[in-house]
Write an enzyme that holds these catalytic residues in place. Structure first.
Site, PDB file in Angstrom:
ATOM      1  N   SER A  84      14.815  38.341  -2.223  1.00  0.00           N
ATOM      2  CA  SER A  84      14.321  37.636  -1.031  1.00  0.00           C
ATOM      3  C   SER A  84      14.057  38.725   0.012  1.00  0.00           C
ATOM      4  CB  SER A  84      15.366  36.633  -0.550  1.00  0.00           C
ATOM      5  OG  SER A  84      16.602  37.296  -0.404  1.00  0.00           O
ATOM      6  N   LEU A  85      13.825  38.331   1.237  1.00  0.00           N
ATOM      7  CA  LEU A  85      13.403  39.293   2.259  1.00  0.00           C
ATOM      8  C   LEU A  85      14.344  39.227   3.455  1.00  0.00           C
ATOM      9  CD1 LEU A  85       9.569  38.635   2.380  1.00  0.00           C
ATOM     10  CD2 LEU A  85      10.626  40.876   2.155  1.00  0.00           C
TER      11      LEU A  85
ATOM     12  N   LYS B 102       2.876  35.418   5.424  1.00  0.00           N
ATOM     13  CA  LYS B 102       4.037  34.914   4.669  1.00  0.00           C
ATOM     14  C   LYS B 102       3.778  33.430   4.351  1.00  0.00           C
ATOM     15  CE  LYS B 102       9.085  34.893   4.549  1.00  0.00           C
ATOM     16  NZ  LYS B 102       9.251  33.439   4.293  1.00  0.00           N
TER      17      LYS B 102
HETATM   18  N1  LIG Z   1       5.902  34.208   1.049  1.00  0.00           N
HETATM   19  C1  LIG Z   1       5.094  35.263   0.927  1.00  0.00           C
HETATM   20  O1  LIG Z   1       3.885  35.169   1.209  1.00  0.00           O
HETATM   21  C2  LIG Z   1       5.663  36.575   0.443  1.00  0.00           C
HETATM   22  C3  LIG Z   1       6.979  36.655   0.010  1.00  0.00           C
HETATM   23  N2  LIG Z   1       7.488  37.836  -0.454  1.00  0.00           N
HETATM   24  C4  LIG Z   1       6.687  38.924  -0.492  1.00  0.00           C
HETATM   25  O2  LIG Z   1       7.138  40.114  -0.944  1.00  0.00           O
HETATM   26  C5  LIG Z   1       8.531  40.262  -1.257  1.00  0.00           C
HETATM   27  C6  LIG Z   1       8.823  39.905  -2.677  1.00  0.00           C
HETATM   28  C7  LIG Z   1       9.932  40.844  -3.093  1.00  0.00           C
HETATM   29  C8  LIG Z   1       9.977  41.980  -2.120  1.00  0.00           C
HETATM   30  C9  LIG Z   1       8.882  41.740  -1.119  1.00  0.00           C
HETATM   31  N3  LIG Z   1       5.405  38.898  -0.079  1.00  0.00           N
HETATM   32  C10 LIG Z   1       4.866  37.749   0.384  1.00  0.00           C
HETATM   33  N4  LIG Z   1       3.547  37.741   0.795  1.00  0.00           N
END
Ligand SMILES: NC(=O)c1cnc(OC2CCCC2)nc1N
Length: 321
Positions: free
Chosen positions: A79-80, A110
């Site tokens: 997750s972030l 996002k």
């Molecule tokens: N919800 C999104 O659009 C989104 C979610 N996560 C990520 O990257 C994470 C994934 C694992 C490390 C970075 N990028 C996105 N665009």
């Protein structure tokens, strides 16, 4: 004759699918598309032994599972970490520039949906899975196949994984809630819940009607396929036929990142899908590797979250959808 015709129609429909759902640029009328799909289904009805997993007819759903099987991700789905203001953004940048003074970032919208992992084997979609707890997710292949922008085949031999977000466009969400309202059913609170509820259906004919879509944004083996930056990885999967988000922007420094955040804060309401922030990633893949992770989140990426929308707006949305 008939078998060749079947192959010819499959090729045509997959191409039309790509133009319509990935490029948003349809080249044939819906009538022509439907006519070809009818012809395909009648040939497959007459010759079931000719049906292949990547046939466009496999997208209309029809599979009803009695339960979900679990899938263990070959690499953890992370997750972030979150930040909420410019100061925290600068702290994120300061920490990285201690090691990499000339760091370049990629900014992505996002998407407010649910994370998905797509695994291909010898060019065919092998399975799609939810994030779950990051290590074990649910197999949602039967529903993933109904998402028309997700290719059933790619021009790639061997194993290939790509990750992204399944989401429900605002238009699909409003239409779904209108139908539920009419049927006296409970409304979904937001497109993310509606998307999650749709991919958790055991009956894929339900998911097929929910107007789901997906953006792909991560290639775990990017370095192995010759990419040196995250942007190259995104271009790589776009060439393979995956739908990537057109608003993604490479930023030379944190000032450009902040400008992008302000610009997208303005544009957010005009987008055809919901976003809940901006994801900022270090572009250089080697830097990502070296920066590594903490317990469950990367040190090389952060999510800037928009301030929670006014509750009033939210209620207005629900009441007046
Ligand atoms: N919800 C999104 O659009 C989104 C979610 N996560 C990520 O990257 C994470 C994934 C694992 C490390 C970075 N990028 C996105 N665009």
């Amino acid at each position: 004759m008939t078998f060749e015709r079947l192959e010819e129609i499959k090729k045509l429909l997959n191409e039309y699918n790509y133009q319509y759902y990935v490029l948003d640029n349809p080249t044939v009328s819906d009538q022509e598309y439907d006519r070809l799909m009818q012809e395909l289904q009648s040939i497959e009805m007459a010759h079931p032994e000719w049906i292949t997993a990547d046939s466009p007819s496999q997208r209309v759903g029809g599979q009803v599972l009695d339960s979900f099987t679990k899938v263990t991700h070959q690499r953890m789905m992370l997750s972030l970490g979150n930040i909420f203001n410019e100061d925290e953004l600068r702290e994120f940048d300061d920490r990285i520039r201690e090691t990499y003074p000339n760091v370049e970032y990629v900014c992505e919208l996002k998407i407010d949906g649910l994370a998905v992992s797509l695994v291909y084997a010898d060019g065919h979609l092998d399975y799609g899975a939810t994030r779950g707890d990051g290590t074990v997710g649910e197999d949602i292949t039967h529903n993933v196949k109904t998402i028309k922008s997700i290719p059933l085949t790619i021009d790639y031999d061997g194993d290939f994984e790509v990750r992204g977000e399944i989401y429900m466009p605002k238009k699909s969400f409003n239409e779904l809630n209108r139908q539920r309202e009419e049927a006296g059913e409970a409304l979904f609170a937001n497109p993310r819940n509606a998307a999650a509820g749709s991919v958790r259906q055991l009956d894929s004919t339900i998911a097929a009607k929910r107007g789901l879509d997906a953006f792909l944004y991560m290639v775990p083996t990017a370095a192995e396929v010759g990419c040196t930056t995250h942007k190259e990885a995104l271009d790589y999967i776009k060439k393979l036929g995956f739908k990537t988000n057109p608003m993604t922007r490479v930023c030379q420094n944190i000032q450009e990142v902040w400008a992008f955040i302000l610009e997208m804060t303005e544009k957010r309401q005009t987008l055809p899908y919901e976003i809940d922030g901006i994801v900022i990633k270090v572009n250089n893949l080697e830097y990502q590797e070296r920066l590594g992770y903490t317990a469950k989140v990367p040190k090389w990426a952060i999510a800037y979250k928009f301030p929670a929308e006014e509750v009033v707006t939210k209620l207005k949305d629900i009441i007046f959808t």
